[in-house]
Design a protein around this motif. Sequence first.
Motif, mmCIF file in Angstrom:
data_model
loop_
_atom_site.group_PDB
_atom_site.id
_atom_site.type_symbol
_atom_site.label_atom_id
_atom_site.label_comp_id
_atom_site.label_asym_id
_atom_site.label_seq_id
_atom_site.Cartn_x
_atom_site.Cartn_y
_atom_site.Cartn_z
ATOM 1 N N VAL A 18 57.446 57.427 3.612
ATOM 2 C CA VAL A 18 57.170 55.913 3.069
ATOM 3 C C VAL A 18 56.183 55.342 3.903
ATOM 4 O O VAL A 18 55.142 54.537 3.047
ATOM 5 C CB VAL A 18 58.588 55.167 3.114
ATOM 6 N N LEU A 19 56.024 55.553 5.030
ATOM 7 C CA LEU A 19 54.751 54.956 6.024
ATOM 8 C C LEU A 19 53.527 55.510 5.275
ATOM 9 O O LEU A 19 52.518 54.824 5.077
ATOM 10 C CB LEU A 19 55.036 55.485 7.312
ATOM 11 N N TRP A 55 57.455 51.622 -7.412
ATOM 12 C CA TRP A 55 58.701 51.699 -6.637
ATOM 13 C C TRP A 55 59.603 52.931 -6.835
ATOM 14 O O TRP A 55 60.061 53.311 -5.852
ATOM 15 C CB TRP A 55 59.398 50.312 -6.808
ATOM 16 N N TRP A 56 59.586 53.455 -7.991
ATOM 17 C CA TRP A 56 60.787 54.504 -8.356
ATOM 18 C C TRP A 56 60.134 55.777 -7.413
ATOM 19 O O TRP A 56 61.221 56.455 -7.017
ATOM 20 C CB TRP A 56 60.583 54.479 -10.012
ATOM 21 N N PRO A 57 59.104 56.332 -7.740
ATOM 22 C CA PRO A 57 58.843 57.528 -7.169
ATOM 23 C C PRO A 57 59.037 57.386 -5.446
ATOM 24 O O PRO A 57 59.495 58.354 -4.844
ATOM 25 C CB PRO A 57 57.327 57.984 -7.236
ATOM 26 N N LEU A 58 58.248 56.171 -4.844
ATOM 27 C CA LEU A 58 58.379 55.778 -3.605
ATOM 28 C C LEU A 58 59.954 55.971 -3.326
ATOM 29 O O LEU A 58 60.486 56.530 -2.226
ATOM 30 C CB LEU A 58 58.067 54.502 -3.261
ATOM 31 N N LEU A 59 60.841 55.349 -3.919
ATOM 32 C CA LEU A 59 62.310 55.325 -3.538
ATOM 33 C C LEU A 59 62.954 56.576 -3.555
ATOM 34 O O LEU A 59 63.456 57.122 -2.840
ATOM 35 C CB LEU A 59 63.050 54.341 -4.540
ATOM 36 N N MET A 60 62.722 57.195 -4.621
ATOM 37 C CA MET A 60 63.341 58.494 -4.887
ATOM 38 C C MET A 60 62.873 59.677 -3.969
ATOM 39 O O MET A 60 63.733 60.534 -3.578
ATOM 40 C CB MET A 60 63.401 59.076 -6.464
#
Lengths: 500, 147
Positions: A422-423, B73-78
Amino acid sequence: MQDLLGNLAMGFGVALSLQNIGLCFIGCALGTAIGVLPGIGPLPTVALLLPFTFSLDPTGALIMLAGVFYGAQYGGSTTAILARLPGETSSVVTCLDGYAMALKGQAGTALALAAIGSLLAGMVTTLLIAAAGPPLADIALLFHSADYVSVMVLGLISAVVMAHGSVLKALLMILLGLLLGSVGTDVATGEYRFTLGLDMLADGIGFVPISMGLFGLAEIMINLENRGGRGVIAKAVGSLWPPLAVLRQALPAMLRGTAIGAGFGIMPGGGPTIASFSAYSLEKKMAAQPARFGHGAVEGVAAPEAANNAATQSCFIPMLCLGIPPNALMALMVGAMMVHGIQPGPSIITKQPELFWGMIASMAVGNIILVILNLPLIGIWVRLLQVPYAYLFPAIIVFCAVGTYTVDNSTGDVVLMAVFGVLGYVFRKLDCEPAPLMLGLVLGPLLEENFRRAMVLADGDVTIFVTRPISLGFLLAAAALLAAVLLPSIRRGRQEAFRE
Amino acid sequence: MPQLNRDLLTGLLFIAIGGLGLWLGASLEAGTVGEMQAGYYPRLVCLLMVALGSLVALLGLLRQGELPERWHWWPLLMVAVAPLAFALLFDSAGFALTLAAVALLASLAGRMLNPWRMLVLAVVLVAMNIGLFVFVLGLPLRLWPRI
């Protein structure tokens, strides 16, 4: 000379054992395979495959990892030529003329030039390492801790200068790496630092979860945003035998590329990327008709390919002889060596000659393996290129999770990897390059240790850094580099070098 | 009104990280230059980070910079959730089921495959990883859930 031959003979004795040839072959093949797959460069490839080498003996492990490194570097060029997909940044320039050649039906010639250029550059550089390594290590033995601090500062500053993008942001990323490197038990006092009460952090943050997160996962997150965007794969490869006239045209370019590559590889902060860009722009400047470039100029493939392979190998010199990695990938190799209980540095040549010379000889072996892998077997890689990303990326994620877990049998490391994924995404959105962070992470503990020792020896007198001539020289070089990059005229030139 | 841009955000992020480091490391003794304690070096790094972060933020305020690209957000989250699922499930569910869950969650990130293909991919990946890590490399990983 006698020594050199004797040492090389010993090295080949090690590298040519059945087990080590096998490992070198596996390394090169795996590296090429992963390098060919879009979206994974050499850095995450080495990080991913690191856990597999833990059960091997140190020499075998390093031979295999080195093979993975130059295999992945090479795989990137194949995709650059065939599909206009640079597997990693160092093959971006190969796209320009390589793909143009492929469109003209000369893909085979371009691939052959890349292979021959790489082989030539690899062999010359291997000899260079063998010749330059030991004297360099002798000089390094004269270094005191203050000198080490200064040479590391020079290395970090050069990494900043060579990185594309903002200098200040690269400096910030290095500082973050240094800070992360200080997590864990303080060696001198035994106190816990930044462990947040977690046992798993007592030994420090491992570089495997960080590199897998920053380079593996973050890359996937970005790739999933810009789906599509795959070029057309050149269908016919054509003849793999380049006409003699083409070879004659390419040979001087290969030699120039080799010289540039070897030079940039040794320089702290240098590496394959800057080497291939510089080689390309030199060829363009020297050419009688620069307009040919971008439309399938032979030199535009031969020179950067030779340069990036030469740099790929010569950057082992500072890593092995000084213990100071010149770029993020070598930082990863240092980490790998430390996992095997080997401290890279000047004493490695005298203390573990089999490892040092075996690794050098294995590079020569690896270069030949690469040619075999990449010319006759090109069909396999073309097919691999066609694996849809939809199947590929879940496999990478699963592999990252299992790979990180198996390093230390720790689920905490897997969580850490997700956090750094994430970072890494956030950093990319903010235009912060993650590579300097890795360099800071690995150099951090060394820097602190030598800084403290230097200060104890000098009784807290910070002028020691400018009164010792070696140290002063490094610091002046670092200051000059930093000044140069902050001056507007040079900055413009640098931006030009990275464009295209 | 100064605009939010990448440089300003970068500066603020690093000021925050440096500040966090200073706060977490507040209990560590710094010592003197001649005799450094555990806290000296981290504090130096954090202070440099705050100073440099402030400079970057200030430059961001003065210059007209670009906003960060749009977030997805979706790829980041998953992509983050899949390895977290591994960490969460592994100890109780065993290697095989955990990997299946990770593979399914991961392939959800792309939204490119239909459920049938996702399932096939998951089965193939589980088989491949078990083959590689358990049979080829011989790692002592428990395959099935604890009963």
